[in-house]
Design a protein around this motif. Structure first.
Motif, short mmCIF file in Angstrom:
data_model
loop_
_atom_site.label_atom_id
_atom_site.label_comp_id
_atom_site.label_asym_id
_atom_site.label_seq_id
_atom_site.Cartn_x
_atom_site.Cartn_y
_atom_site.Cartn_z
N VAL A 121 0.90 -0.93 0.13
CA VAL A 121 0.00 -0.07 0.17
C VAL A 121 0.97 1.41 0.09
O VAL A 121 1.87 1.59 1.00
N GLY A 122 0.70 1.95 -0.98
CA GLY A 122 1.48 3.13 -1.24
C GLY A 122 1.70 4.39 -0.20
O GLY A 122 0.38 4.53 0.48
N TRP A 123 2.52 4.78 0.20
CA TRP A 123 2.77 6.02 1.09
C TRP A 123 3.03 7.25 0.38
O TRP A 123 3.24 7.44 -0.63
N SER A 124 2.35 8.16 1.03
CA SER A 124 2.48 9.58 0.67
C SER A 124 3.84 10.02 0.44
O SER A 124 4.78 9.71 1.34
N PRO A 125 4.04 10.98 -0.37
CA PRO A 125 5.52 11.35 -0.65
C PRO A 125 5.75 12.28 0.83
O PRO A 125 6.99 12.63 0.64
#
Length: 141
Positions: A30-34
């Motif tokens: 699950v992708g993380w915020s930049p």
């Protein structure tokens, strides 16, 4: 503290643990915020993997664990939380499994020297000592 994998409970690997990172290589994280520091994102995603392969990410841009759990419960990815998550964050659609080749996580408290005696820092130090003592007593006794 050990880390584990959190994945959808219908994932074929959910009931096959302990697992290896190689077995999880095709599952997107699950992708993380930049906005999350890269070192943090890389550690919690195991990116790159020990063999040097980059991690696959979902299009999510999460900054917190709860939204990641929702995505995982919907079958949209995996993450590698600390081991106590299996008891603290039980959710419908979510399973946890051991990972044999996953590095543990460590936490440290730090403060600026000039803030050492501020009431909030003193309270934090006292709480940390209390919890550490309880944990040590529970493990050894």
């Amino acid at each position: 503290m050990d880390r584990i994998v959190c994945l959808h409970n219908r994932d074929p690997l959910a009931d096959r643990g302990p697992l290896s990172l190689e077995q999880l290589a095709d599952r997107p994280v699950v992708g993380w915020s930049p906005r999350i520091p890269k070192a943090w994102r890389d550690f919690w995603s195991v990116d790159p993997r020990p063999d040097g392969a980059p991690v696959l990410y979902t299009d999510h841009q999460t900054t917190e664990w709860e939204p990641a759990l929702t995505a995982i419960g919907l079958g949209e990815g995996i993450q590698f939380p600390p081991e106590p998550s299996r008891w603290l964050y039980q959710r419908h659609g979510v399973a946890y499994a051991e990972v044999t080749d996953l590095a543990p996580c460590w936490t440290a408290l730090a403060w600026r020297t000039q803030d050492r005696d501020k009431p909030t820092v003193t309270a934090l130090r006292t709480a940390a000592r209390t919890i550490t003592a309880r944990h040590s007593t529970a493990r050894n006794g």
